[in-house]
Design a protein around this motif. Structure first.
Motif, PDB file in Angstrom:
ATOM      1  N   THR A  97       0.821  -1.216   0.000  1.00 23.18           N
ATOM      2  CA  THR A  97       0.000   0.000   0.000  1.00 23.18           C
ATOM      3  C   THR A  97       0.854   1.265   0.000  1.00 23.18           C
ATOM      4  OG1 THR A  97      -0.136   0.111   2.409  1.00 23.18           O
ATOM      5  CG2 THR A  97      -1.827  -1.195   1.265  1.00 23.18           C
ATOM      6  N   ALA A  98       2.161   1.131  -0.052  1.00 27.12           N
ATOM      7  CA  ALA A  98       3.059   2.285  -0.012  1.00 27.12           C
ATOM      8  C   ALA A  98       2.825   3.178  -1.221  1.00 27.12           C
ATOM      9  CB  ALA A  98       4.507   1.814   0.012  1.00 27.12           C
ATOM     10  N   ALA A  99       2.970   4.481  -1.006  1.00 31.00           N
ATOM     11  CA  ALA A  99       2.766   5.452  -2.076  1.00 31.00           C
ATOM     12  C   ALA A  99       3.920   6.445  -2.118  1.00 31.00           C
ATOM     13  CB  ALA A  99       1.453   6.194  -1.856  1.00 31.00           C
ATOM     14  N   ILE A 100       4.116   7.048  -3.269  1.00 31.78           N
ATOM     15  CA  ILE A 100       5.121   8.088  -3.415  1.00 31.78           C
ATOM     16  C   ILE A 100       4.823   9.198  -2.409  1.00 31.78           C
ATOM     17  CG2 ILE A 100       5.972   9.888  -4.989  1.00 31.78           C
ATOM     18  CD1 ILE A 100       5.452   7.836  -7.261  1.00 31.78           C
ATOM     19  N   GLY A 101       5.854   9.638  -1.711  1.00 33.35           N
ATOM     20  CA  GLY A 101       5.708  10.680  -0.704  1.00 33.35           C
ATOM     21  C   GLY A 101       5.522  10.169   0.701  1.00 33.35           C
ATOM     22  N   ASP A 102       5.269   8.863   0.864  1.00 35.49           N
ATOM     23  CA  ASP A 102       5.120   8.303   2.207  1.00 35.49           C
ATOM     24  C   ASP A 102       6.438   8.399   2.967  1.00 35.49           C
ATOM     25  OD1 ASP A 102       2.479   7.646   1.797  1.00 35.49           O
ATOM     26  OD2 ASP A 102       2.815   5.482   1.672  1.00 35.49           O
ATOM     27  N   ALA A 103       6.347   8.694   4.251  1.00 37.09           N
ATOM     28  CA  ALA A 103       7.518   8.749   5.115  1.00 37.09           C
ATOM     29  C   ALA A 103       7.904   7.342   5.550  1.00 37.09           C
ATOM     30  CB  ALA A 103       7.225   9.610   6.337  1.00 37.09           C
ATOM     31  N   VAL A 104       9.203   7.087   5.586  1.00 36.19           N
ATOM     32  CA  VAL A 104       9.714   5.794   6.045  1.00 36.19           C
ATOM     33  C   VAL A 104      10.859   6.025   7.020  1.00 36.19           C
ATOM     34  CG1 VAL A 104       9.067   4.547   3.938  1.00 36.19           C
ATOM     35  CG2 VAL A 104      11.343   5.537   4.130  1.00 36.19           C
ATOM     36  N   ARG A 105      11.167   4.975   7.742  1.00 37.73           N
ATOM     37  CA  ARG A 105      12.290   4.966   8.675  1.00 37.73           C
ATOM     38  C   ARG A 105      13.208   3.836   8.254  1.00 37.73           C
ATOM     39  NH1 ARG A 105      15.247   7.850  11.874  1.00 37.73           N
ATOM     40  NH2 ARG A 105      16.084   6.681  13.584  1.00 37.73           N
ATOM     41  N   LEU A 106      14.490   4.124   8.105  1.00 38.55           N
ATOM     42  CA  LEU A 106      15.477   3.103   7.747  1.00 38.55           C
ATOM     43  C   LEU A 106      16.064   2.478   9.005  1.00 38.55           C
ATOM     44  CD1 LEU A 106      17.195   5.094   4.914  1.00 38.55           C
ATOM     45  CD2 LEU A 106      16.104   2.870   4.638  1.00 38.55           C
ATOM     46  N   GLU A 107      16.205   1.167   8.950  1.00 34.42           N
ATOM     47  CA  GLU A 107      16.812   0.421  10.044  1.00 34.42           C
ATOM     48  C   GLU A 107      17.756  -0.598   9.419  1.00 34.42           C
ATOM     49  OE1 GLU A 107      15.580  -2.685  13.592  1.00 34.42           O
ATOM     50  OE2 GLU A 107      14.016  -1.697  12.452  1.00 34.42           O
ATOM     51  N   VAL A 108      18.956  -0.700   9.954  1.00 34.63           N
ATOM     52  CA  VAL A 108      19.940  -1.640   9.427  1.00 34.63           C
ATOM     53  C   VAL A 108      19.776  -2.969  10.136  1.00 34.63           C
ATOM     54  CG1 VAL A 108      22.390  -2.119   9.101  1.00 34.63           C
ATOM     55  CG2 VAL A 108      21.533   0.221   8.849  1.00 34.63           C
TER      56      VAL A 108
END
Length: 129
Positions: A97-108
């Motif tokens: 359901t992800a869309a362009i402009g959605d905020a994400v958090r990166l985790e290694v």
């Protein structure tokens, strides 16, 4: 660039991933450099310092891949807050359901048990920017 320089940059980047950080370089003029390189592609300086991303990003592009006999997964191109763009995998149950402009958090972390650590993205609450 010599093969030894290339290996050294890659080794530094991968070591930082194993330490749980997404590392990138920044030149003296403030340009973010990713993936790691011996020269800033914007200004040409060789004076680059390693730094860490805080992990905040927004989706620039997304596509869901549905392999036969496997669960679908979403690959994203991200605009990282520190000023560089990178590819990652969206690691959420609602990734489709992800869309362009959605905020994400990166985790290694590794995708699978025993795998190499990678920067993986997860949708944040109130996602659309």
């Amino acid at each position: 660039m010599s093969l030894a320089q290339e290996r050294s940059l890659d080794a530094t980047y991968r070591r930082r991933l194993t330490e749980g950080t997404l590392a990138f370089q920044r030149c003296g003029d403030g340009h973010a450099v990713f993936p790691p390189r011996p020269v800033c592609p914007t200004c040409g300086t060789r004076e680059l310092a390693w730094t860490e991303s805080a992990g905040d990003a927004t989706i620039y592009s997304a596509t869901t891949i549905s392999p036969r006999d496997q669960d679908p997964y979403t690959v994203v191109i991200l605009d990282v807050a520190e000023g560089f763009r990178m590819m990652s995998r969206l690691d959420d149950s609602d990734a489709t359901t992800a869309a362009i402009g959605d905020a994400v958090r990166l985790e290694v972390r590794p995708i699978a048990a025993g795998g190499d650590p990678l920067p993986l993205a997860s949708l944040t609450t109130g996602a659309t920017a």
